[in-house]
Design an enzyme around this catalytic site. Sequence first.
Site, PDB file in Angstrom:
ATOM      1  N   ASN A   1      51.410 -55.718 -59.264  1.00  0.00           N
ATOM      2  CA  ASN A   1      50.745 -55.721 -60.282  1.00  0.00           C
ATOM      3  C   ASN A   1      50.308 -55.151 -61.762  1.00  0.00           C
ATOM      4  O   ASN A   1      51.378 -56.419 -62.360  1.00  0.00           O
ATOM      5  CB  ASN A   1      50.988 -53.111 -60.608  1.00  0.00           C
ATOM      6  CG  ASN A   1      51.031 -53.370 -58.733  1.00  0.00           C
ATOM      7  OD1 ASN A   1      50.371 -53.704 -57.600  1.00  0.00           O
ATOM      8  ND2 ASN A   1      52.400 -52.467 -57.934  1.00  0.00           N
TER       9      ASN A   1
ATOM     10  N   GLY B   1      56.927 -55.888 -55.508  1.00  0.00           N
ATOM     11  CA  GLY B   1      56.817 -57.473 -55.229  1.00  0.00           C
ATOM     12  C   GLY B   1      57.585 -58.598 -56.318  1.00  0.00           C
ATOM     13  O   GLY B   1      58.833 -58.999 -55.881  1.00  0.00           O
TER      14      GLY B   1
ATOM     15  N   GLY C   1      64.363 -49.653 -59.182  1.00  0.00           N
ATOM     16  CA  GLY C   1      65.228 -50.244 -57.799  1.00  0.00           C
ATOM     17  C   GLY C   1      65.022 -51.552 -57.800  1.00  0.00           C
ATOM     18  O   GLY C   1      65.913 -52.402 -57.164  1.00  0.00           O
ATOM     19  N   ASP C   2      63.912 -51.906 -58.472  1.00  0.00           N
ATOM     20  CA  ASP C   2      63.996 -53.531 -57.446  1.00  0.00           C
ATOM     21  C   ASP C   2      64.702 -54.277 -58.359  1.00  0.00           C
ATOM     22  O   ASP C   2      65.167 -55.684 -57.547  1.00  0.00           O
ATOM     23  CB  ASP C   2      62.093 -54.024 -58.481  1.00  0.00           C
ATOM     24  CG  ASP C   2      60.835 -52.494 -57.682  1.00  0.00           C
ATOM     25  OD1 ASP C   2      61.302 -52.409 -56.722  1.00  0.00           O
ATOM     26  OD2 ASP C   2      60.053 -52.164 -58.697  1.00  0.00           O
TER      27      ASP C   2
ATOM     28  N   THR D   1      70.491 -45.538 -52.926  1.00  0.00           N
ATOM     29  CA  THR D   1      70.542 -45.625 -54.795  1.00  0.00           C
ATOM     30  C   THR D   1      70.407 -44.464 -54.768  1.00  0.00           C
ATOM     31  O   THR D   1      69.660 -43.843 -55.150  1.00  0.00           O
ATOM     32  CB  THR D   1      69.745 -47.341 -55.354  1.00  0.00           C
ATOM     33  OG1 THR D   1      68.156 -46.747 -55.086  1.00  0.00           O
ATOM     34  CG2 THR D   1      70.033 -47.988 -54.897  1.00  0.00           C
TER      35      THR D   1
ATOM     36  N   SER E   1      71.553 -42.249 -61.903  1.00  0.00           N
ATOM     37  CA  SER E   1      72.601 -42.231 -62.773  1.00  0.00           C
ATOM     38  C   SER E   1      74.048 -42.168 -62.068  1.00  0.00           C
ATOM     39  O   SER E   1      74.937 -42.829 -62.499  1.00  0.00           O
ATOM     40  CB  SER E   1      72.041 -41.483 -63.875  1.00  0.00           C
ATOM     41  OG  SER E   1      72.570 -39.955 -63.160  1.00  0.00           O
TER      42      SER E   1
HETATM   43  O1  RIB Z   1      58.814 -49.400 -58.915  1.00  0.00           O
HETATM   44  C1  RIB Z   1      58.262 -49.792 -60.018  1.00  0.00           C
HETATM   45  C2  RIB Z   1      57.048 -50.691 -59.786  1.00  0.00           C
HETATM   46  O2  RIB Z   1      56.122 -49.529 -59.025  1.00  0.00           O
HETATM   47  C3  RIB Z   1      55.588 -50.974 -61.189  1.00  0.00           C
HETATM   48  O3  RIB Z   1      56.194 -52.022 -61.537  1.00  0.00           O
HETATM   49  C4  RIB Z   1      55.049 -50.329 -60.756  1.00  0.00           C
HETATM   50  O4  RIB Z   1      53.959 -51.624 -60.288  1.00  0.00           O
HETATM   51  C5  RIB Z   1      55.053 -49.797 -58.928  1.00  0.00           C
HETATM   52  O5  RIB Z   1      54.637 -51.031 -58.055  1.00  0.00           O
END
Ligand code: RIB
Length: 304
Positions: free
Chosen positions: A11, A41, A248-249, A216, A219
């Site tokens: 995105n 992703g 989280g990613d 997760t 904090s």
């Molecule tokens: O996890 C965060 C992401 O969620 C953002 O970057 C946004 O694009 C959504 O996909």
Amino acid sequence: MSGIVVVGSANIDQVLRVERIPSPGETVLSHGLNTALGGKGQNQAVASARAGAETTFIGAVGADSFGEMVRTGLSADSIGVSQLRTTQKPTGTALIAVDGTGENTIIVEPGANSDVLVLTSADSAAISAASALVMQLEIPLQTVVEAARVAHAVGTRVILNAAPIQVLPQVLLENLDVLIVNEHEAAEMAKDNGLATELTGLGERLLTLVPTVIVTWGSKGASLHRVGTDEVLVPAHRVTAVDATGAGDTFCGAFAAGLVEGMLADDALRFAVAAASISVESHGAVPSIPLRAAIETRAKESRH
Ligand code: RIB
């Protein structure tokens, strides 16, 4: 087998900084708009690559300038993009509000991400040759199911970050090696599968669905649950959080990178918690994802 394949969304994040997130029907003024690379992703692929793993991204963007931004950004992080499609829909967009405490709300318009409907033979070959497949739920579920099937059949480890949460079919669950969820997603999954939803023991209960579960807790850190082994809890580092977007990613990508280079799961968990703690200290998803050296320094600091 080597490296990580991420199948998922890319995105462009339009991020508004606000004092507080507006309630329904309320208008608030923003004090800044930033455009940045994002999408679960793409974020996880960048996190994996910056943590040191050879990484390939499979997804889709539009034939627009944002699609070019994604392609250029992934390439700049040395991520393989030969299977990144360009489709007729616009590149996915996320509208994000980040408040004064770093918390956010996110609305995603999938755009081209919704065109990741089938795997090509080159996609399947890349997944089969990888050490781990990492996925989330911002592309059509049928593709996630199919990629997991392809990976599981040849022993490629399948890691699913079940975000945004939705009901997962049994055929997907049985092909997963690792499930990563936050506390809300964990409770939702428990509910969908007829399990008790109270927070205590949540990770352990999800082991009836997937052999390794990571929850997760923001904090509070993250917990690792495995069948036949005691739970491991890694507390979060104490940091000043300005933006939790993509934390989280970052955790998922760093954890996967740690695993494929041979770290024990406990060590990969500590590595991932350290990576996520750095990402919340600056703004944006992709822009805040740390490089390996910074993760190692942070992980060492926490031992003293
Ligand atoms: O996890 C965060 C992401 O969620 C953002 O970057 C946004 O694009 C959504 O996909």
